[in-house]
Design a protein around this motif. Structure first.
Motif, short mmCIF file in Angstrom:
data_model
loop_
_atom_site.label_atom_id
_atom_site.label_comp_id
_atom_site.label_asym_id
_atom_site.label_seq_id
_atom_site.Cartn_x
_atom_site.Cartn_y
_atom_site.Cartn_z
N ASN A 62 0.87 -1.17 0.00
CA ASN A 62 0.00 0.00 0.00
C ASN A 62 0.91 1.22 0.00
N VAL A 63 1.22 1.76 -1.18
CA VAL A 63 2.21 2.83 -1.28
C VAL A 63 1.56 4.17 -1.60
N GLU A 64 2.20 5.21 -1.07
CA GLU A 64 1.82 6.58 -1.35
C GLU A 64 3.05 7.33 -1.81
N GLU A 65 2.90 8.16 -2.81
CA GLU A 65 4.02 8.95 -3.30
C GLU A 65 4.40 9.99 -2.25
N SER A 90 2.85 1.85 3.81
CA SER A 90 2.34 1.75 5.17
C SER A 90 2.17 0.30 5.60
N ARG A 91 2.07 -0.60 4.65
CA ARG A 91 1.90 -2.02 4.99
C ARG A 91 3.17 -2.63 5.57
N LYS A 92 4.31 -2.26 4.98
CA LYS A 92 5.59 -2.81 5.44
C LYS A 92 6.43 -1.79 6.20
#
Length: 120
Positions: free
Chosen positions: A7-10, A23-25
């Motif tokens: 679950n990535v955000e720039e 946020s997941r890892k």
């Protein structure tokens, strides 16, 4: 390549690369030189410190062939970066921008937690 389950955000992006937060890892992903490298939070900050410590002036003034590039192997990764002066400057811009945004977001969350009211 970033894990498809992540679950990535720039965090910050330029024409030559980007940093994403997972946020997941609980890690950061650096996209640079057509590869993606994962860093823990502490390793990301150590990598930034290592890139910031490269003496660009010495690289430019030294006429030996060995000073044209810097080899950087980030801690706990399988990645090896071969960086020219231009690459170092581009990478610094990405890492500086990402660190600023990380700190800015932290400050904003702190203000919001305290119930700060912003008047525009």
């Amino acid at each position: 390549m970033i894990c498809p389950l992540a679950n990535v955000e720039e965090v910050f992006k330029t024409e030559v690369g980007a940093v994403y937060q997972c946020s997941r890892k609980n890690c950061y992903w650096l996209e640079f030189q057509d590869t993606t490298t994962s860093f823990s939070v502490s390793d990301f900050l150590l990598f930034k410190k290592r890139i910031d410590s490269i003496d660009i002036e010495n690289m430019l003034c030294d006429s030996s062939r060995s000073s044209d590039f810097e080899i950087v192997m980030p801690f706990r990764t399988e990645r090896c970066f071969l960086l020219s002066v231009e690459d170092i400057l581009n990478l610094r811009e990405i890492l500086d921008g990402a660190k600023f945004m990380i700190e800015f977001n932290g400050q904003m969350k702190s203000f919001l937690r305290r119930g700060a009211v912003f008047a525009f």
